[in-house]
Enzyme design. Structure first.
Site, PDB file in Angstrom:
ATOM      1  N   VAL A 131       0.876  -1.181   0.000  1.00  9.69           N
ATOM      2  CA  VAL A 131       0.000   0.000   0.000  1.00  9.69           C
ATOM      3  C   VAL A 131       0.910   1.226   0.000  1.00  9.69           C
ATOM      4  CG1 VAL A 131      -1.718   1.261   1.368  1.00  9.69           C
ATOM      5  CG2 VAL A 131      -1.829  -1.231   1.256  1.00  9.69           C
TER       6      VAL A 131
ATOM      7  N   PHE B 124       7.637 -16.790  -3.267  1.00  4.98           N
ATOM      8  CA  PHE B 124       6.644 -16.462  -4.284  1.00  4.98           C
ATOM      9  C   PHE B 124       5.892 -15.209  -3.889  1.00  4.98           C
ATOM     10  CE2 PHE B 124       4.854 -19.720  -1.444  1.00  4.98           C
ATOM     11  CZ  PHE B 124       3.741 -19.081  -0.955  1.00  4.98           C
TER      12      PHE B 124
ATOM     13  N   ARG C 259      -2.425   2.268   7.071  1.00  3.32           N
ATOM     14  CA  ARG C 259      -3.137   2.207   8.360  1.00  3.32           C
ATOM     15  C   ARG C 259      -4.553   2.761   8.264  1.00  3.32           C
ATOM     16  NH1 ARG C 259       1.104   0.266   7.995  1.00  3.32           N
ATOM     17  NH2 ARG C 259       2.795   0.265   9.511  1.00  3.32           N
ATOM     18  N   ARG C 260      -5.207   2.506   7.144  1.00  2.00           N
ATOM     19  CA  ARG C 260      -6.632   2.807   7.064  1.00  2.00           C
ATOM     20  C   ARG C 260      -7.407   1.662   6.421  1.00  2.00           C
ATOM     21  NH1 ARG C 260      -6.605   7.708   2.562  1.00  2.00           N
ATOM     22  NH2 ARG C 260      -4.643   8.454   3.413  1.00  2.00           N
ATOM     23  N   GLY C 261      -6.862   0.469   6.553  1.00  2.00           N
ATOM     24  CA  GLY C 261      -7.628  -0.724   6.207  1.00  2.00           C
ATOM     25  C   GLY C 261      -7.527  -1.187   4.769  1.00  2.00           C
ATOM     26  N   VAL C 262      -6.625  -0.600   3.967  1.00  2.00           N
ATOM     27  CA  VAL C 262      -6.546  -1.012   2.552  1.00  2.00           C
ATOM     28  C   VAL C 262      -6.054  -2.463   2.447  1.00  2.00           C
ATOM     29  CG1 VAL C 262      -5.511  -0.558   0.299  1.00  2.00           C
ATOM     30  CG2 VAL C 262      -6.180   1.358   1.775  1.00  2.00           C
TER      31      VAL C 262
ATOM     32  N   TYR D  89       0.990 -10.841   9.678  1.00  2.00           N
ATOM     33  CA  TYR D  89       0.045 -11.865   9.228  1.00  2.00           C
ATOM     34  C   TYR D  89      -0.601 -12.749  10.297  1.00  2.00           C
ATOM     35  CZ  TYR D  89       1.363 -10.099   4.755  1.00  2.00           C
ATOM     36  OH  TYR D  89       1.552  -9.255   3.693  1.00  2.00           O
TER      37      TYR D  89
ATOM     38  N   GLU E 201       7.171  -8.696   6.226  1.00  2.00           N
ATOM     39  CA  GLU E 201       7.045  -8.117   7.572  1.00  2.00           C
ATOM     40  C   GLU E 201       6.285  -9.126   8.444  1.00  2.00           C
ATOM     41  OE1 GLU E 201       8.343  -5.452   9.650  1.00  2.00           O
ATOM     42  OE2 GLU E 201       7.674  -4.101   8.073  1.00  2.00           O
TER      43      GLU E 201
END
Ligand SMILES: CC(C)(COP(=O)(O)OP(=O)(O)OC[C@H]1O[C@@H](n2cnc3c(N)ncnc32)[C@H](O)[C@@H]1OP(=O)(O)O)[C@@H](O)C(=O)NCCC(=O)NCCS
Length: 414
Positions: free
Chosen positions: A89, A414, A95-98, A128, A124
């Site tokens: 993103v 991948f 940090r707005r949900g994308v 997850y 990162e």
């Protein structure tokens, strides 16, 4: 303005233009730069057009995401897998949900195609687990100094001959070995010609000072028994050569052929060490080395797995021991997986059925993802306080069932 997620081809004249827009987002996110020639290279031939998305804010792409269509080895077979990739993103839209919205889309895409699990490599790792992913395999980052690289107890076979081939032409020979190894090790995605072309794509701009890729085959009258793909990175101190032979991939169908390839790598003239950033965590070199403590071995999280469809996922593999337990599962993102399941599993397969009986164990979906390929996650997560054992012995019983003799390993990113 609301961000909208669309197939990446929408709004572009052709695939190259869409790929360019995707890789422009990629450049802003990861700092990787691709020339036009690289964009049309085999590296991106594996991009699945139906499963690749851009997030748009008005007329600007601000996020990217995709699923690769993978078929990953599991105990007793293979499982169709949504290979989550290209997650990014723009720094202006974080940090707005994308990403959360994109992951939901990817998970729905996997479910619609009947893929019971999703898998990814995490740039990162903190991100997850909250989405239900568990660390399902681990890798060794290995560095072995040539001066301490003797493997005097390793098997040898004088009938083995080593032969160099061009990586571009090694598909047939390496596939035979890859598929044989894959039948006995979970976590390995199928490699077809498109993936092979990506793996041997080797432009000078991406080599970081190394020479080009080479392949060496280990053969005997019995045929091809193993292969090593590697590059050498030369370096010199004022007194001597100090190069590194970097392994891209090494596998064999028997221990003698594997040892022969290791000897080739360790004894390579002008190199002072062998580096392998992604060795299997149970690689036998650790047993063979006469002086193992001189090898640097860093154990790292590798492939993350998420169960998208719990009953189908557990039915898609076999188990090392019989087990019959009721598990209470929490799943914040895919509620259909949450609740109580009776898991009846064994060497012939498994079923998971809804249950109203009291739970022997409480765990989160990420623990099942972490255990799915055969690692010791049930016991490790229990020791970490992430699994509650209500019936004594149920952690051991479930853990034994999930475990495999070989460590899960994914040979490529991948
Ligand atoms: C990582 C990235 C995709 C997150 O996108 P985003 O749209 O900001 O994520 P969201 O707003 O949907 O956040 C979802 C959750 O993840 C958390 N999160 C997001 N990025 C995080 C990060 N880098 N580290 C830790 N947590 C993170 C958020 O706090 C949020 O948590 P919550 O649900 O508990 O509130 C974006 O920051 C990015 O592109 N980073 C650089 C590339 C990268 O690291 N990609 C991952 C590759 S595998």
């Amino acid at each position: 303005m609301a961000v909208e997620i669309r197939n990446y081809l929408e709004g572009f004249a052709d695939r190259d233009a869409a790929l360019k827009a995707l890789l422009t987002v990629d450049e802003s996110v990861f700092g990787e730069d691709f020339t036009d020639e690289e964009i049309s290279s085999p590296a991106f031939g594996v991009v699945d057009d139906d499963r690749t998305f851009l997030a748009w804010d008005g007329d600007r792409p601000v996020g990217m995401s995709a699923n690769f269509t993978l078929d990953v080895s599991v105990p007793g077979g293979t499982v169709p897998t949504a290979g989550v990739t290209f997650i990014g993103v723009l720094p202006t839209h974080r940090r707005r949900g994308v990403m959360s919205a994109m992951l939901d889309r990817l998970h729905q895409d996997g479910l619609q195609r009947g893929e019971p699990i999703a898998a990814l490599w995490a740039a990162e790792p903190t991100i997850y687990p909250r989405f239900g992913y568990g660390v399902a395999s681990k890798m060794l980052r290995l560095s072995i100094p040539r001066s301490f690289g003797t493997i005097s107890g390793a098997p040898s076979d004088a009938s083995i001959v080593l032969r160099m081939v061009d990586p571009a032409d090694d598909f047939e020979a390496t596939s035979e070995i890859y598929n044989a190894v894959r039948a006995g090790r979970s976590g390995m995605p199928a490699v077809d010609e498109r993936w092979h072309a990506r793996h041997v794509w080797d432009p000078a701009s991406k080599r970081d000072g190394s020479g080009r890729l080479h392949t060496v085959l280990a053969e005997s009258d019995a045929g091809v028994r193993g292969f090593l793909r590697y590059s050498v990175k030369p370096d010199w101190t004022s007194a001597h050569s100090d190069g590194t032979l970097n392994v891209q991939r090494m596998m064999a169908t028997d221990a003698a052929a594997y040892a022969e390839l290791w000897r080739f790598a360790i004894n390579f003239d002008l190199m002072s060490k062998v580096g392998w950033w992604n060795a299997p965590s149970d690689d036998p070199i650790q047993v063979w080395l006469d002086q193992p403590r001189h090898a640097t071995r860093q154990l790292e999280d590798q492939m993350y797995v998420r169960l998208l469809d719990l009953p189908r996922a557990v039915a898609a593999r076999t188990y090392s021991a019989e087990v019959d337990v009721v598990i209470e599962v929490s799943d914040r993102h895919i509620p259909a997986n949450a609740g109580r399941w009776r898991l009846t599993a064994g060497p012939r397969g498994a079923t998971a059925e809804r249950s109203t009986a009291s739970a022997d164990l409480n765990l989160d979906i990420r623990t099942l993802g972490a255990a799915y390929l055969g690692g010791p996650a049930i016991e490790e997560h229990a020791a970490a306080g992430w699994v509650t054992e209500n019936t004594p012995g149920s952690v051991t019983a479930l853990g034994l069932a999930f475990r495999t003799a070989t460590a899960p390993h994914c040979p490529f990113v991948f």
